[in-house]
Design a protein around this motif. Sequence first.
Motif, short mmCIF file in Angstrom:
data_model
loop_
_atom_site.label_atom_id
_atom_site.label_comp_id
_atom_site.label_asym_id
_atom_site.label_seq_id
_atom_site.Cartn_x
_atom_site.Cartn_y
_atom_site.Cartn_z
N PRO A 66 7.43 -8.02 -0.68
CA PRO A 66 7.11 -8.23 -1.73
C PRO A 66 7.21 -6.71 -2.32
CG PRO A 66 5.37 -9.21 0.22
CD PRO A 66 6.72 -8.60 0.73
N VAL A 67 7.66 -5.83 -1.70
CA VAL A 67 7.72 -4.43 -2.28
C VAL A 67 8.83 -4.37 -3.52
CG1 VAL A 67 8.27 -2.07 -1.90
CG2 VAL A 67 6.77 -3.01 -0.27
N ILE A 68 9.79 -5.31 -3.07
CA ILE A 68 10.80 -5.46 -4.23
C ILE A 68 9.99 -6.26 -5.49
CG2 ILE A 68 11.83 -7.68 -3.63
CD1 ILE A 68 13.71 -4.05 -4.27
N GLU A 69 9.15 -7.05 -5.30
CA GLU A 69 8.49 -7.48 -6.59
C GLU A 69 7.86 -6.42 -7.33
OE1 GLU A 69 8.93 -10.51 -7.79
OE2 GLU A 69 10.29 -10.87 -6.09
N HIS A 70 7.35 -5.42 -6.39
CA HIS A 70 6.16 -4.39 -7.10
C HIS A 70 7.27 -3.67 -7.88
CE1 HIS A 70 3.65 -0.77 -7.10
NE2 HIS A 70 4.62 -0.35 -6.69
N TYR A 71 8.75 -3.23 -7.36
CA TYR A 71 9.55 -2.33 -8.39
C TYR A 71 10.21 -3.17 -9.16
CZ TYR A 71 8.80 1.04 -4.63
OH TYR A 71 8.30 2.02 -3.87
N LYS A 72 10.27 -4.53 -9.52
CA LYS A 72 10.79 -5.09 -10.50
C LYS A 72 10.39 -5.03 -11.82
CE LYS A 72 13.02 -9.07 -8.59
NZ LYS A 72 12.85 -10.32 -7.65
N LYS A 109 15.50 5.44 -8.33
CA LYS A 109 16.17 4.12 -8.28
C LYS A 109 16.05 3.50 -6.90
CE LYS A 109 19.97 5.82 -11.12
NZ LYS A 109 21.17 6.48 -10.84
N ILE A 110 16.14 2.20 -6.94
CA ILE A 110 16.19 1.56 -5.62
C ILE A 110 17.21 0.90 -5.33
CG2 ILE A 110 14.66 -0.52 -4.44
CD1 ILE A 110 13.05 1.60 -5.89
N LEU A 111 17.71 0.94 -4.21
CA LEU A 111 19.16 0.58 -3.75
C LEU A 111 18.76 -0.48 -2.61
CD1 LEU A 111 22.41 0.53 -3.41
CD2 LEU A 111 21.90 2.44 -1.86
N TYR A 112 19.03 -1.79 -3.16
CA TYR A 112 18.45 -2.97 -2.28
C TYR A 112 19.67 -3.82 -1.58
CZ TYR A 112 16.01 -7.40 -1.59
OH TYR A 112 15.60 -8.50 -1.13
N LEU A 113 19.72 -3.25 -0.26
CA LEU A 113 20.78 -3.97 0.35
C LEU A 113 20.42 -5.33 1.08
CD1 LEU A 113 22.15 -0.83 2.82
CD2 LEU A 113 23.49 -2.01 0.69
N THR A 114 21.17 -6.54 0.97
CA THR A 114 20.88 -7.59 1.61
C THR A 114 21.79 -8.08 2.57
OG1 THR A 114 22.00 -8.68 -0.40
CG2 THR A 114 19.58 -8.36 -0.76
N LYS A 127 0.87 -1.12 0.03
CA LYS A 127 0.14 -0.06 -0.03
C LYS A 127 1.06 1.26 -0.06
CE LYS A 127 -3.64 2.72 0.78
NZ LYS A 127 -3.84 3.16 2.05
N GLN A 128 1.88 1.28 0.90
CA GLN A 128 2.63 2.52 0.76
C GLN A 128 3.76 2.75 -0.39
OE1 GLN A 128 5.68 2.16 4.13
NE2 GLN A 128 3.98 2.06 5.93
N ALA A 129 3.94 1.55 -1.15
CA ALA A 129 4.48 1.63 -2.48
C ALA A 129 3.58 2.22 -3.43
CB ALA A 129 5.08 0.18 -2.67
N GLN A 130 2.47 1.68 -3.37
CA GLN A 130 1.48 2.21 -4.62
C GLN A 130 1.15 3.64 -4.28
OE1 GLN A 130 -1.56 -0.56 -3.49
NE2 GLN A 130 -0.75 -2.31 -4.99
N SER A 131 0.92 4.06 -3.05
CA SER A 131 0.79 5.58 -2.67
C SER A 131 2.07 6.35 -2.95
CB SER A 131 0.49 5.65 -1.18
OG SER A 131 -0.54 5.00 -1.02
N LEU A 132 3.48 5.72 -2.69
CA LEU A 132 4.51 6.72 -3.30
C LEU A 132 4.57 6.65 -4.65
CD1 LEU A 132 7.15 7.79 -1.92
CD2 LEU A 132 8.13 5.51 -2.02
N ASP A 133 4.08 5.63 -5.61
CA ASP A 133 4.05 5.61 -7.04
C ASP A 133 3.21 7.00 -7.21
OD1 ASP A 133 5.69 3.75 -7.50
OD2 ASP A 133 4.08 2.25 -7.95
#
Length: 184
Positions: free
Chosen positions: A151-157, A110-115, A92-98
């Motif tokens: 799951p948010v990372i899937e949203h951005y793929k 850009k997304i910087l994804y630290l693992t 929900k936050q990711a959709q609103s952020l879009d």
Amino acid sequence: MHQIIIFGPPGVGKGTQAALIAEKLNLKHFSTGDILRKAVQDQTELGTKAKEIMDKGELVPDDIMIGIVRDALAGVREGNGFILDGFPRTLKQAQSLDEIFDELNFKDVKILYLTADDNEIVSRLLKRGRSDDTEETILYRLKVYNDATSPVIEHYKDKRPIVNMNGVGEVDEINSKVIEAIGS
Ligand code: AMP
């Protein structure tokens, strides 16, 4: 203008890297965790509400968080850009952020994804010793991350560029790689 979301599990080093990136590239650093901790300290209405939730390792309601981030980003009009740390944490936050990015005309996010693996994360958080860093809360925060946030990372793929980076290692070394990857 740099438009960066730093994403990853709790304890991966997002806050440390975000602060260094912000300093080096002269960006605004918005950490939703820091904003909430400040509200707790100042004993505002938000702070009183958030404290209990944060102590349990749960998420503050989406509507509240979206409002905070909308206000913060609306203040970025000029300058070198921003790095968003700790948000979005739900779909929900990711959709609103879009939508917010569209409204504000931020088109190069850009997304910087630290693992890091779970064992590394738990041992780091135990060492950090923040008031919400008890073993029980840490395990719960990891569960919340795995269930609601990852799951948010899937949203951005396929939607936005994602820079993947291993968060385990020397802070400065990781930072050099990150700066190189996002460009200066
Ligand atoms: P952090 O400093 O990012 O680890 O955040 C600390 C705590 O603040 C989290 O465990 C949540 O309770 C709350 N929090 C921070 N950012 C968010 C967010 N985007 N959505 C919901 N809760 C948040």
